[in-house]
Structures are given as structure tokens and as C-alpha cells.
Design a protein around this motif. Sequence first.
Motif, short mmCIF file in Angstrom:
data_model
loop_
_atom_site.label_atom_id
_atom_site.label_comp_id
_atom_site.label_asym_id
_atom_site.label_seq_id
_atom_site.Cartn_x
_atom_site.Cartn_y
_atom_site.Cartn_z
N TYR A 1 1.85 -1.55 7.55
CA TYR A 1 2.02 -0.63 6.43
C TYR A 1 2.64 0.67 6.93
O TYR A 1 2.14 1.29 7.89
CB TYR A 1 0.66 -0.35 5.78
CG TYR A 1 -0.04 -1.62 5.37
CD1 TYR A 1 0.20 -2.20 4.14
CD2 TYR A 1 -0.91 -2.27 6.26
CE1 TYR A 1 -0.42 -3.39 3.77
CE2 TYR A 1 -1.53 -3.45 5.91
CZ TYR A 1 -1.29 -4.01 4.66
OH TYR A 1 -1.89 -5.18 4.31
N MET B 1 2.42 3.40 0.38
CA MET B 1 2.70 2.70 1.62
C MET B 1 3.52 1.44 1.30
O MET B 1 3.33 0.82 0.26
CB MET B 1 1.41 2.29 2.33
CG MET B 1 0.65 3.48 2.91
SD MET B 1 -0.79 2.96 3.86
CE MET B 1 -1.81 2.29 2.55
N ALA C 1 4.43 -2.39 2.31
CA ALA C 1 3.92 -3.55 3.04
C ALA C 1 5.08 -4.25 3.73
O ALA C 1 6.05 -4.65 3.09
CB ALA C 1 3.22 -4.51 2.09
N ALA D 1 -0.99 -8.61 0.21
CA ALA D 1 -1.01 -7.20 -0.20
C ALA D 1 -2.12 -6.94 -1.21
O ALA D 1 -2.87 -5.95 -1.10
CB ALA D 1 0.35 -6.81 -0.80
N LEU E 1 0.59 0.55 -3.11
CA LEU E 1 1.20 -0.27 -2.07
C LEU E 1 2.45 -0.93 -2.67
O LEU E 1 2.39 -1.55 -3.72
CB LEU E 1 0.22 -1.35 -1.59
CG LEU E 1 0.64 -2.17 -0.37
CD1 LEU E 1 0.85 -1.27 0.83
CD2 LEU E 1 -0.44 -3.22 -0.06
#
Length: 904
Positions: free
Chosen positions: A656, A670, A672, A710, A727
Motif C-alpha cells: 500500500y 492509499m 493497493a 483489498a 483504498l
Amino acid sequence: MMAPASPARKVRQLAFLRGSFHAILIWPVAALLLTVLVWSMTLSKLDDARQTLRSNGAAQAAALSGAYAVQLSRSLEQIDQITLNLKYYWKNSAGTLKLEEQLHEGLYPASALLYVTIVNRHGEIMTSTLVGKTKYTLADRDYFQIHQRNRSNALLISKPAIGRLSGKHIIRFSRRMNAPDGAFDGLVMVSVEPAYFFTFDLDAGLGKRGFRSVRMTDGVVLTTETGSGLRSLSTVFCSDPAFTKASGVVSMGQEKFSDAHARIVAWHAIKTYPLLSVAALDEEDLMLPLTTMSRDYWILAMAISVGLLLFAMIGMFLSSRLAWRRNQALQAREASGIVSEGGSEGFFMWHALRDRDGAVIDFVIGDCNERGASMYGLKKSEMLQRKLSTVYVSRAYFDQLMQTYQVAIETGFYEDDFLIGAESPMKITWLHRKITRSNTGLVLTLLDISEHKAHEKALSNLANSDALTALPNRHWLMGFLPLAIERARARHTTLALLFVDLDDFKNINDTMGHAAGDAVLQEAAARLRAAVQPSDSVVRLGGDEFTIILEHAEHAPAAEQVSLRIIAALNAPFVLAGLGSHVVQASIGISIYPQDGADVETLIKHADIAMYAAKANGKAGYQFFETHLAQQLIVRLNKEQALRAAIDDDQFELHYQPRVDTLSGELRSMEALVRWRHPQRGLVQPDEFIALAEETGLIAALGELVIEKACKQLALWQAKNLPPVPLSVNVSPRQFNQGNIADLFKMHMTRHKIAPSLVEIELTESCMMGENQAISEQLAALKSLGVKLLIDDFGTGYSSLSQLQRFDFDILKIDKAFTSQLGKGKQGEVFFRAIISMAHVLHIGVVAEGVETLEQLRILQTLSCNEVQGYFVSRPLAADAVEQLMRQRFLFPDACRLAPPSAV
């Protein structure tokens, strides 16, 4: 001495004999067919009559059943009315009514078929029309007990039984009487003998074996009246049939009846009473009129058959006599050289002209038919007695024909399919010719097969041509290449095989649709044809693979020059309607006969291996086959197999990389990023397997694995009560264009209970290059989930700026290639400023990727870029390492911040 018959004459005589035989045979065949027709019509008429009689029988049975039902209904209504009247008068007379007196006064039928009785609550007979029969008690009778238990005032119909009062077989109709308090106070009963229901004459249509009956709906037979042929039987039905409908007509086979006679049975339900009226007619009785009709029809059919037999015999006799006469005439015409004009074949009789040595030098057309003359565009009168050399003006063409005719004269017979040359005066293309030697020269039979050959050619083209590009296909190649190899072997020359594969063609199909892909393939085929010599062959193997055969490539540079022309031709942009221009390059593998293989399979395999080597060398190039390339292909195949196994065994993990606020450094999201945890090699970076996954189509399975991981990681962080951070997950163009990406995200988000606000989806610009409607539907489906949509690597795709207006995105990420130019000149800053300004006007956030220096960060802060991502902030980290950053929240040192944490 008579000369023996020529082969041609024997052929014609045999054909005549066959024709005469057919002419004679047609009479008995026609008579037989007519006889079959007569008997078929006879049987059909009899079958129609049988069906009509059966239909009439069904209608008759239904009518009898219906009429009987009406009469029964009236009788039952009378009986019902008697019970109601008696109940009323008994009550009003306070129990003093005397039925004996009413019988004496004639109030009831004197036929002794109907009896009336009143019974008190104890079963004692109070009064009855059976005078002197009141000493019996009926308390033990089932119908008395039914009324005693049941408060219903409805009429009760009992099964037939021997009457205790009358001593006869009777059917009882009873009704309950109630005391003032509603208690059982006895009953009123009307008993009738079965004959009572047959006092009206409806049996005229029953016949000898017909019957009619009254049945209760539960199957109990109350009474039956049978024809004379059934009166000796104790029962008619072998087993009680079930009548499930209110009325109907059905044909029952002989197995249903005790006398083994089939019948048509009809029934009607009697309104307001649980009874059925049943009438049955014997099918044998119904079919009696058919017996006389059948006899008459059979006699007529036999008479016609005998007449046709006599007619055929006379016809055969006359035809035989006529054939004999025609044979005599044909022999006379044969002797004079006359042939029939009929048929589709052309006929010629050529008399040979010889020189002093006896050699045939020309022919004179002694006879022909009109069909044969028309093949030359002439009439028969214009052909007769002409020399063949005057018909064929071209001397070379005439000499070529004479060679064939000389063979026919020497051997006696010649037959072939002949393609007419341009020098020929004939007006057809293909000819089937049979040439037979005669006493004076040659006899020719010619048949125009141009249409048949054209059809054969069309079928061959269909089987050997690619429908999309009109190039020869793999089937054609597998027939042509062995012959080309054999020619090269015989001439001691070389042959080059070029295996051409369009680079990244799958991206066209995945991003712009198959219609655009087909257009590219058609244009690529045209360019390939233009890049080679007319003597070279271009073949489409399938998909985006082509093969080129160079039969005259005497050395490697010739194949190299063709490859360079192909690469240059394909390097020009392909203009697609409504989709702009696109460059589709090619990788070419080359194998040479004989050094790289002496057979079809080996040459194709080695050219294919060389093509893969060209792709591995950077694409848009060519590669000659070398032995070590096969080993490289094996390595690549092993990598692909290892990648498949890694996906099946879930050898992947996510790292990440944070995305932070440009001013304060606050953690905003963030990304992935997938990593391969190889069992032997350890952690494998994406550069080593993502491209392979794209090429092999494994990217879809890998992408779904990333989505699931994820969502699962977000759930784990939520369980640890870590500060929630969105994410973002990357989606490849191929995965996006499969059409189910929204369903995948929804399924995994639901399974792990992930809020849509915690999920972001990154799409590259190439995902947006397909049909607008399909893309809009896909993006709308994703937006409906409540997630954010990001454009990844913005500025590197096609028509980058136009995507911002076409689709509803939340954030665009400017590619690191542009970020790296910041601080190196004004041009980089100008680009960023333009993109940021335009994005902010459209209410779209901007993320700068690849930020690696403080100088780049400062410039982005001055340009009002919303967020940054790169090694300056953090490298991609494993899940456990990134948890500390989530708790830390602000990732910039104090010196890098332009806004305090409290202001963010």
C-alpha cells in the motif's frame, strides 16, 4: 462383309435400348401407381365414412344421454316435490295425515312403482301407501340413521336395496323432519322401483347392445336398462369407469365391457342432484352401414384395378411395337449419319482428312446438332461441311487440339473436363468432352459445365478464404504450403515463411470494441498485400496472426526487405471512424526452407517461435529463427504456467502506497499494489508479471483476486479500529471491458461489509476508448455503488483531455513522467497548471504521481495540486507496516507543511 459396329454406334444403340425399355416399362409403372392411388382413395373414403359414423354415434349417444338426463331431472323434481309436500302437510296436520286415504283418492300413481312412507323419530312407520305394511320399524336402516345424525334437510338418495315393506328392489329418496326445537322428528320417504325411471321411451336408439343407466356421482349404479343383447349379463362394465367431468363422450375399447364389445359412452350430470345419466351405443351396431358401403367400394376398386391392368398390357404391346419401328428407323438414320437434335449435349461427327502418308491433318464437320453449333455461336447449317481449321483461326490453338484428337484416334476413346482458352471461338468457359473413334473420324459429345465449375470454384473460395479479410485461410495454407515446399525442393531453391502478429491488438478489441478490431484487421490485410509481390501469398491464420509465403526468396535479405516493408506499412496510423487514428505495429518471425525445416509443421512452428522472440525484443520488428529461440519460448511458457499456478494458489499479496494532502501531508488514501510472493524467488515486482498477465488474459483473474484482498484488508483494519482511510484499486482495460466489474466490487464489498466511501477505483485512459454507450453504462454502474472513480496515468493515453468532459470522474492522477519534469523548466509547470486549472473548474481533484523531491512538492503546493503520491512521501509498504502511518495520520515533516494539521 458388314463392318463391325463402331463404339459410338454401340453406345447410341445401348442408349436407344435403355430409352425403349423405359418407354415400355412406364405403362406397368403408371398402372401400378394409378392402382395404388385408387386403393388409397378407396381406403381413404372408407376411413372417412368410418369417422363420420363414429362422429354421428358420438352425437347420438350424447343426445340420448342428454334427453335421458332431462327426463330424469323431471322425475327427480317430482319425487323431491312429493317429499316437500308430505313434510309440509304432515306438520300442518299435526301428525294426522293418512297416506292410505290419499292413495285411495288417487293422489299417487297407481302403477305400484312409487311408494310413499312417513316414519317417526323412533323409526316406526306412521303411514304409508303400502297399505298394511306399517308394523315394521326402520330404525336400523342406514338412511334413517344418517338423517338422525345429520341436521341437513337436503334430499338423500340411497343405494338400491330390497325394501322391507315392499319386498322389491327399490331406490329410496328421503328427507328429514324436524321438531319445533330442531330435534329429529322422523323422515319422509319416497321409494321407487328402477322401472319407474324407464317409463318414458328413449330406448329406440340404443340398439341391440346399447344401454342406459342412472349412476350416482360416487360411482353407485342406481338402475340400468340394456338392449336385448345384454339382458343376460349381470353387469356391463368390467370395472366401474370414472366420469370426472359434468358431461362428455368417450370411446371405450372392448376390454372395458363384459361382452367384449367396444362402445361409445356419453354422460350428463343431472342438475341439483348427484346423479349422472349414461347412454352407451355399440360401435359394431353403429358401423353396420359401413359394411354395405365397403362391399360396394371394394367391388368398384377391383373393377378399376382390372381395367388398369388391361390398359397397361395394351400400352406395353403398343410401346413394344413402336420401339421396334423406331429401332428400324434409327438403324436407317445411323447408316446415313443423322443424329437426334434433342438433349443438352452438343454432338459432332468429324470426318478425318489425311495426307498421302495417312496422317490426320484436319477434320470436316460431317454432322452436328443445334446445341453443338450454338456452343460456337453459330447455327447447324453454318457448321456443316466446314473444315475444323477454318473454325479455329489460331494455328497454335488448333495444333494443340489436334494432339488431343490424335490420341483419341489412336486409343479409340478420350474424355476430360476442358478449360476453353481465350483463342477458342467457343462461347463457353468449361467443357466436358467425350471423344469416340468412328469409321470415318471422330464422334464428339460436348457438355457445358461452366456453371458447375463456377459453383465448385465458389465453394473452394468459401472453404479456403477468410470471411473478414478475403485472404486465403489456414485451410488453404495447409494445402498450398506442401506444394510450395515440393516446388522449392525440385528447383533446389529456398522458401521463406513470415509469421506476422499485430502487436497489442487485443487492446483494440478490449478498449474500442470488436467492430474497430475488425476494421483494423481488414486494413492490415490490405497493407500486407500491397507490401509483397503478386507472386507472394498472404494468409490470415486467425485472430491477428498472418502468414506470408515468399517462394522466390533466394536469400535472407529478400525476406528481411519484405519484413521492413511490412513494418513500415503497418506503422502508418489506422484511421477508425469516430475513434481517431491509432498505430498498430507488428512483430514478424521468419523461417527459411530448407535450413529451418523441411516440412509444413516445422516451418510454421519455427516462424512462430521467431515471432515471439521479436515481441520479446521490444515488438515492431522481425527475427529470423535461431535454435536457441525455442528454449526462450519454453522459458516464457514456463513463466506463464507459473503465473497461472500462482493465481490458482493465491501467491499474491498487496502493498500500500499512501496518498497525502499536498499542503499538510495528511493521509487521504492509499493505493493497493499487487506483489507476487514466489515460493522460491521471494517477492516479485509487478514489472515482471503484469505485462505477461495482460498478454495471456490472466489479468482478469488476477484483478478479481486484488479486489477481494483489498476489501478483506479494509475489513481487518476496521476490526482493529484504525482510522478509516480509502483504498484505491487499479482496474485494467481488459478487466473493465468484460462488463462485470461493478458486480465484482459490489459482491466483495457486501461480503466484507465495506462502506463505499472507503473504496476508490483507478482506471487508465485506455479504458475509455470503446463505445460511449457501453463505457457510460459501466461507469454509471460503478458510480451507483457510491465509490470514487480516478483516472490513472493521466496524460499518457488517447484524447486525454476529452475524457474529463465525457465522463463523471472524481480525481485524476497525473502520470509521474510529467511530475519528473517539474523543476527542470517552465514547460513542466505550465502543463501542470493547465491540467489543474481545468480539473478544478470541472470540480475534479488532482493527484501528482511520482513525487520524489522536496522541490517537486513545493512547486505542486504553489500550483494548488490537491494530493501527492511518491517515494518522497512513502514507498509501497506491507499491510502491517502501513498501520503505523494510519495512526500517525500526518506524514510530512513540519518543514514541508504549508498548512497546520488543525487547518486541514
